[in-house]
Design a protein around this motif. Structure first.
Motif, PDB file in Angstrom:
ATOM      1  N   TYR A  84      -3.778   0.023  -7.834  1.00  0.00           N
ATOM      2  CA  TYR A  84      -3.084  -0.523  -9.008  1.00  0.00           C
ATOM      3  C   TYR A  84      -2.056   0.434  -9.614  1.00  0.00           C
ATOM      4  CZ  TYR A  84      -6.763  -3.994  -8.846  1.00  0.00           C
ATOM      5  OH  TYR A  84      -7.604  -4.976  -8.437  1.00  0.00           O
ATOM      6  N   PHE A  85      -2.452   1.681  -9.859  1.00  0.00           N
ATOM      7  CA  PHE A  85      -1.575   2.591 -10.595  1.00  0.00           C
ATOM      8  C   PHE A  85      -0.369   3.040  -9.758  1.00  0.00           C
ATOM      9  CE2 PHE A  85      -0.418   6.859 -12.202  1.00  0.00           C
ATOM     10  CZ  PHE A  85       0.002   6.462 -13.477  1.00  0.00           C
ATOM     11  N   PHE A  86      -0.614   3.510  -8.533  1.00  0.00           N
ATOM     12  CA  PHE A  86       0.492   3.963  -7.695  1.00  0.00           C
ATOM     13  C   PHE A  86       1.458   2.830  -7.340  1.00  0.00           C
ATOM     14  CE2 PHE A  86      -2.443   7.605  -6.218  1.00  0.00           C
ATOM     15  CZ  PHE A  86      -2.099   8.365  -7.316  1.00  0.00           C
ATOM     16  N   PRO A  87       0.972   1.616  -7.036  1.00  0.00           N
ATOM     17  CA  PRO A  87       1.925   0.522  -6.816  1.00  0.00           C
ATOM     18  C   PRO A  87       2.771   0.224  -8.055  1.00  0.00           C
ATOM     19  CG  PRO A  87      -0.202  -0.088  -5.964  1.00  0.00           C
ATOM     20  CD  PRO A  87      -0.382   1.207  -6.683  1.00  0.00           C
ATOM     21  N   PHE A  92       7.982   0.466 -10.821  1.00  0.00           N
ATOM     22  CA  PHE A  92       8.723   0.945 -11.977  1.00  0.00           C
ATOM     23  C   PHE A  92       9.890   1.849 -11.574  1.00  0.00           C
ATOM     24  CE2 PHE A  92       9.396   4.054 -15.413  1.00  0.00           C
ATOM     25  CZ  PHE A  92       9.759   3.183 -16.433  1.00  0.00           C
ATOM     26  N   PHE A  93       9.586   2.874 -10.759  1.00  0.00           N
ATOM     27  CA  PHE A  93      10.640   3.812 -10.384  1.00  0.00           C
ATOM     28  C   PHE A  93      11.649   3.168  -9.432  1.00  0.00           C
ATOM     29  CE2 PHE A  93       7.467   7.000 -11.804  1.00  0.00           C
ATOM     30  CZ  PHE A  93       8.233   7.529 -12.830  1.00  0.00           C
ATOM     31  N   LEU A 115       9.584  -2.918  -2.101  1.00  0.00           N
ATOM     32  CA  LEU A 115       9.095  -1.561  -1.835  1.00  0.00           C
ATOM     33  C   LEU A 115       7.583  -1.515  -1.702  1.00  0.00           C
ATOM     34  CD1 LEU A 115      11.273   0.664  -4.211  1.00  0.00           C
ATOM     35  CD2 LEU A 115      11.402   0.508  -1.722  1.00  0.00           C
ATOM     36  N   LEU A 116       6.892  -2.528  -2.204  1.00  0.00           N
ATOM     37  CA  LEU A 116       5.437  -2.548  -2.093  1.00  0.00           C
ATOM     38  C   LEU A 116       4.979  -2.794  -0.656  1.00  0.00           C
ATOM     39  CD1 LEU A 116       4.386  -4.452  -5.311  1.00  0.00           C
ATOM     40  CD2 LEU A 116       4.242  -2.003  -4.845  1.00  0.00           C
ATOM     41  N   ALA A 117       5.800  -3.466   0.140  1.00  0.00           N
ATOM     42  CA  ALA A 117       5.425  -3.740   1.536  1.00  0.00           C
ATOM     43  C   ALA A 117       5.197  -2.442   2.311  1.00  0.00           C
ATOM     44  CB  ALA A 117       6.466  -4.621   2.211  1.00  0.00           C
ATOM     45  N   LEU A 123      -0.979   2.159   3.402  1.00  0.00           N
ATOM     46  CA  LEU A 123      -2.417   2.101   3.092  1.00  0.00           C
ATOM     47  C   LEU A 123      -3.188   1.414   4.212  1.00  0.00           C
ATOM     48  CD1 LEU A 123      -2.716   1.241  -0.716  1.00  0.00           C
ATOM     49  CD2 LEU A 123      -3.008   3.449   0.411  1.00  0.00           C
ATOM     50  N   TYR A 124      -2.616   0.342   4.764  1.00  0.00           N
ATOM     51  CA  TYR A 124      -3.269  -0.386   5.849  1.00  0.00           C
ATOM     52  C   TYR A 124      -3.404   0.501   7.083  1.00  0.00           C
ATOM     53  CZ  TYR A 124      -4.261  -3.897   9.363  1.00  0.00           C
ATOM     54  OH  TYR A 124      -4.836  -4.600  10.382  1.00  0.00           O
TER      55      TYR A 124
END
Length: 140
Positions: A84-87, A92-93, A115-117, A123-124
């Motif tokens: 949650y926090f790092f995504p 944001f950035f 950018l989340l992909a 992570l995957y």
């Protein structure tokens, strides 16, 4: 596990023992222990989760036996940070960067979400590492 470390425990039942792994069934309930309406909650507030534990940690337990599963509390903190926090920071950035570059707000938003992909892809790809790192143990 070292003495004095904060742990989170859950009761469970040994479902299956296969090879060097055992599957433990843990019933997850909604966090409403202090709620005055907790007795009227439906079954939908409970979910069965299967946790994998090394046979060495099983300590002679057999299928169908009740056990208590524990994990370091700090692992839960890391899971929340990674999930949650790092995504949020990536979003944001990324949004701030794209807006600073002069892109349209809509395009900047879409690109920051995109950018989340790569973040979740990394992570995957690291799931094997996390599986070794975030381990459950049977409480003695």
């Amino acid at each position: 596990m070292a003495m004095g470390e904060e742990t989170v425990t859950h009761p469970g039942v040994v479902k299956k023992i296969e090879g060097d792994k055992a599957e433990i069934s843990v019933i997850s309930k909604a966090s409403c222990i202090s709620c005055s309406l907790k007795n009227v909650c439906s079954v939908s507030d409970m979910k069965e989760k299967i946790i994998e534990v090394d046979i060495a940690d099983l300590g002679g337990h057999h299928e169908g036996e009740s056990v208590v599963v524990e994990m370091k509390q700090s692992y839960g903190t890391w899971a929340v940070l990674l999930g949650y926090f790092f995504p949020f920071l990536v979003l944001f950035f990324g949004l701030m960067l794209f807006l600073h570059l002069g892109l349209d707000q809509g395009l900047a938003g879409i690109l920051s979400i995109a950018l989340l992909a790569p973040y979740y892809g990394i992570l995957y790809l690291m799931r094997g590492y996390f599986k070794k790192r975030f381990r459950y143990h049977i409480q003695n």
